[in-house]
Design an enzyme around this catalytic site. Structure first.
Site, PDB file in Angstrom:
ATOM      1  CG  HIS A 129      -2.198   0.793   1.016  1.00  8.96           C
ATOM      2  ND1 HIS A 129      -3.468   0.286   1.196  1.00  8.96           N
ATOM      3  CD2 HIS A 129      -2.381   2.093   0.682  1.00  8.96           C
ATOM      4  CE1 HIS A 129      -4.365   1.242   0.993  1.00  8.96           C
ATOM      5  NE2 HIS A 129      -3.719   2.353   0.678  1.00  8.96           N
ATOM      6  CD  GLU A 174      -6.818   3.004  -4.395  1.00 11.92           C
ATOM      7  OE1 GLU A 174      -6.204   4.071  -4.514  1.00 11.92           O
ATOM      8  OE2 GLU A 174      -7.942   2.929  -3.877  1.00 11.92           O
ATOM      9  CG  ASN A 300      -9.558  -0.093  -3.063  1.00 13.24           C
ATOM     10  OD1 ASN A 300      -9.976  -1.163  -2.630  1.00 13.24           O
ATOM     11  ND2 ASN A 300      -8.322   0.328  -2.858  1.00 13.24           N
ATOM     12  CE1 TYR A 302     -12.738   5.901  -0.531  1.00 11.56           C
ATOM     13  CE2 TYR A 302     -11.341   4.771  -2.118  1.00 11.56           C
ATOM     14  CZ  TYR A 302     -11.699   5.029  -0.802  1.00 11.56           C
ATOM     15  OH  TYR A 302     -11.040   4.416   0.224  1.00 11.56           O
ATOM     16  CD  GLU A 375      -8.755   1.645   0.053  1.00 11.37           C
ATOM     17  OE1 GLU A 375      -9.005   2.815  -0.318  1.00 11.37           O
ATOM     18  OE2 GLU A 375      -7.617   1.170   0.093  1.00 11.37           O
TER      19      GLU A 375
HETATM   20  C1  FCB Z   1      -7.509   5.297  -1.623  1.00 12.39           C
HETATM   21  C2  FCB Z   1      -6.332   4.756  -0.854  1.00 12.39           C
HETATM   22  C3  FCB Z   1      -6.494   4.829   0.631  1.00 12.39           C
HETATM   23  C4  FCB Z   1      -7.190   6.096   1.076  1.00 12.39           C
HETATM   24  C5  FCB Z   1      -8.438   6.347   0.276  1.00 12.39           C
HETATM   25  C6  FCB Z   1      -9.193   7.571   0.668  1.00 12.39           C
HETATM   26  O1  FCB Z   1      -7.091   5.718  -2.887  1.00 12.39           O
HETATM   27  O2  FCB Z   1      -6.101   3.412  -1.196  1.00 12.39           O
HETATM   28  O3  FCB Z   1      -5.225   4.664   1.203  1.00 12.39           O
HETATM   29  O4  FCB Z   1      -6.313   7.147   1.063  1.00 12.39           O
HETATM   30  O5  FCB Z   1      -8.120   6.418  -1.081  1.00 12.39           O
END
Ligand code: FCB
Length: 476
Positions: A129, A174, A300, A302, A375
């Site tokens: 990470h 990522e 992950n 968002y 995530e």
């Molecule tokens: C992702 C990362 C994680 C965190 C989130 C908000 O890109 O993997 O470490 O910072 O965003």
């Protein structure tokens, strides 16, 4: 007691065995940067560069998880989560990035995993990470092929040291960020701005993933990468916008998905990246390594990107507090525009349907592999009031995204778990301590932990195995 409710009373019951996890990453939470023989990572170096991180913040102390992990794990158990995704700091285990193992560093992860297992929480360990040992960066970093070979060696050491306790492995987190924010836009460590190097880095991160997968494989293990995938929309039906969406989907999603799940790069992305020499860096046998079978895919998620290829369109996607626009290879002539949705404290648009879209698409277009949201979460401007932290916006965010997961599962998507980012407030990369993603509030001066309303809400959902009526927020 809500935990006593029968499944029938739940508005949305998740399948038995669904993993309700929380996630963190080593540099963001551990601190103890010079303890027990830990080496220096690229984030130690980068965070010391003036102007690289907001407020000059570093992860030297972070939220002191290295010393407080027992308290943290006890809180996870009390809340009711069933899994903890953490990352292993490569420089703790192998301070120079090559050579012998540093046993005191490995011991930390032995203590942590033992503590988790005793608490009935399944350890999910991420190998990378983003905290690359500095000596490897000094030797050229991920743009150099050797970095992938070193990563495979490190994976073997970790398997030898922790394989008796850990079965769930995430290889790389990522790689898009590690490659393109690290080596092209310079927003992340090591802060280089060399597009051709970033493309080589992407290939070697994927190669490292494949090699590490082979090094970790044992009977009973479950191994895969975690990719940050986005829903991508064209801003209009204009040809330029549709092509912009193709490009960004190619760079963000298909480059990584096709490589890991089909063992090849998409033709159009290869063509987009011709100026940066992707093809030249691929050696015989690499794609077979990269496409080595995986057991799980971590996603992950968002936000959604809405993009235009028309000239003069204003807008950018937020990747750092400093950058106005980030020159990623392949994204030339593309602008990121608003889709008109509400945003989180990062300025990222909230779009839970994008999560449903992403997992549904991956399940439909790629060979069947169990999916996990490794995530998902949001930063908001949390405040302590009367010794508590009420964060209804985060509860609403989690609720919406979990409902999207449930809808995907109901339509047959093999989604097996969800990890909230993050268990607790921490060092948010270029933003330092200015952005709070935690379910648990951390007072960065005293290190006091205060579970936010969202922590109780998520823990109760985990205990029940589902969600109550729409928008229901119950702390008990
Ligand atoms: C992702 C990362 C994680 C965190 C989130 C908000 O890109 O993997 O470490 O910072 O965003």
């Amino acid at each position: 007691m809500t935990t006593q409710r029968s499944q029938a009373e739940l508005e949305l019951a998740f399948p038995a065995g669904f993993v309700w996890g929380v996630a963190t990453a080593s540099y963001q939470v551990e601190g103890a940067f010079a303890e027990d023989g830990r080496g220096i990572s690229i984030w130690d170096t980068f965070s010391r560069k003036p102007g690289a991180v907001l407020g000059g913040d570093t992860g030297d102390v972070a939220v002191d998880h290295y010393h407080r992990f027992r308290e943290d794990v006890a809180l996870m158990a009390e809340l009711g989560v069933t899994a903890y995704r953490f990352s292993i700091a490569w420089p703790r285990v192998q301070p120079a990035g090559s050579g012998p193992v540093n046993e005191p560093g490995l011991d930390f992860y032995r203590r942590l995993t033992d503590c988790l297992l005793e608490a009935g929480i399944e350890p999910w360990a991420t190998l990378y990470h983003w905290d690359l040992p500095q000596p490897l960066e000094d030797a050229g970093g991920w743009p150099e092929r050797d970095c992938a070979l070193r990563f495979a060696d490190y994976a073997s050491l970790v398997q030898e040291g922790l394989g008796d306790r850990v079965r769930r492995w995430i290889t790389i987190n990522e790689p898009w960020c590690a490659a393109f924010l690290g080596y092209a836009s310079g927003d992340h460590a090591p802060g280089r701005r060399d597009s051709a190097a970033s493309v080589r880095a992407a290939h070697h991160l994927l190669l490292g993933h494949g090699m590490a997968t082979e090094a970790l494989r044992r009977p009973g293990t479950s191994i895969g990468p975690a990719f940050n995938l986005y829903a991508v929309s064209a801003a209009s039906d204009a040809e330029e916008d549709i092509d912009a969406a193709r490009r960004i989907d190619g760079m963000q999603n298909r480059l990584f998905l096709d490589a890991a799940l089909r063992g090849r790069y998409p033709e159009d992305v290869l063509a987009d990246l011709t100026p940066y020499g992707l093809e030249e860096v691929i050696r015989d046998g690499d794609m077979a390594f990269i496409g080595t079978p995986i057991d799980v895919l971590g996603i992950n998620y968002y936000s959604r990107h809405t993009v235009t290829g028309r000239e003069g369109a204003a807008g950018h996607v937020v990747t750092s507090p400093f950058a106005e626009a980030s020159p990623w290879p392949g994204s030339e002539h593309v602008s990121f525009v608003t889709g008109g949705r509400p945003v989180t404290g990062m300025g990222w648009e909230i779009d839970e349907l994008g999560l449903q879209e992403v997992v549904t698409r991956v399940a439909a277009e790629y060979p069947s592999v169990p999916l996990y949201v490794t995530e998902n979460g949001a930063a908001f401007d949390d405040k302590v009031i009367a010794n508590g932290v009420d964060d209804p916006d985060r509860v609403a965010y989690l609720d919406k995204h979990l409902r999207a997961c449930h809808a995907a599962i109901s339509s047959g998507v093999p989604l097996k778990g969800y990890f909230a980012w993050s268990f607790m407030d921490n060092f948010e990369w270029g933003w330092g301590y200015a952005k709070r993603f935690g379910l648990v509030y951390v007072d960065f001066l005293t290190q006091r932990r205060i579970p936010k309303t969202s922590a109780r809400w998520f823990g109760n959902a985990a205990k029940r195995g589902g969600l109550l009526g729409h928008g229901t927020i119950t702390a008990q």
